[in-house]
Design an enzyme around this catalytic site. Structure first.
Site, PDB file in Angstrom:
ATOM      1  CG  HIS A  74       7.937   0.164   2.471  1.00 31.86           C
ATOM      2  ND1 HIS A  74       9.293   0.467   2.532  1.00 31.86           N
ATOM      3  CD2 HIS A  74       7.723  -0.574   1.322  1.00 31.86           C
ATOM      4  CE1 HIS A  74      10.067  -0.079   1.718  1.00 31.86           C
ATOM      5  NE2 HIS A  74       9.342  -0.686   0.765  1.00 31.86           N
ATOM      6  CB  CYS A 107       7.997  -0.517  -1.971  1.00 32.83           C
ATOM      7  SG  CYS A 107       7.172  -2.310  -2.020  1.00 32.83           S
TER       8      CYS A 107
END
Length: 182
Positions: free
Chosen positions: A137, A157
């Site tokens: 992301h 992430c």
């Protein structure tokens, strides 16, 4: 004894001549391999992504050829494979992009199929929650576009700049494989 000295002198002279010839002879440069620039804008689809956690690098591939490399940020405790929810580690292994989120709280995001069955089994054996929601992301939406958080700051992430995730988001598809290496 004189013959041995003459032989040694002759061999020494030959060695000097060979060295001088090697230095004066024209040298052909070694061929330079043609590698596409990995910083040029990414155009077209990608079919595989490789993440090297220790180098903080992610490379996108098309037809087994690298087409773009990015600098990345990881979970706040990136060493080792993810074991459980909240450990701050980025998982390791082979994954697939299984969802996209245009309304992500982190600009745009590409979801990975973590936890896989083996991750769930390992966590169950340890009596812990394996965690989930692992994405590639951008930066948090509360920050201005172009501002980048320093260091490893995610919960597990893989983070890019907003411009980079826009580029990758347009090129990756559901089913794109992602290999995360230590």
């Amino acid at each position: 004894m004189k013959k041995l000295a003459r032989l040694f002198s002759a061999l020494s002279a030959l060695c000097l001549l060979a060295a001088a010839w090697a230095m004066l002879a024209p040298q052909r440069p070694a061929p330079v391999p043609r590698v596409p620039p990995l910083t040029a804008p990414l155009t077209g689809p990608v079919d595989h992504i490789v993440i090297h956690k220790s180098a903080r690098r992610m490379t996108a591939f098309r037809d087994d050829r690298p087409v773009k490399t990015y600098r990345i940020a990881l979970g706040f405790a990136p060493r080792g494979d993810k074991r459980q929810q909240g450990d701050g580690r980025t998982p390791e292994g082979r994954f697939t992009i299984n969802r996209v989120n245009p309304d992500s709280a982190y600009h745009l995001s590409l979801g990975l199929d973590y936890p896989r069955p083996q991750d769930r089994a390992r966590a169950a054996a340890l009596g812990v929650d394996p965690g989930g929601d692992i994405f590639i992301h951008g930066q948090p939406n509360v920050r201005p576009d172009g501002e980048v958080l320093p260091g490893d700051w995610t919960a597990g992430c893989i983070a890019l700049t907003d411009a980079e995730i826009r580029e990758l988001y347009a090129a990756a598809r559901i089913g794109t494989t992602v290999e995360i290496l230590p």
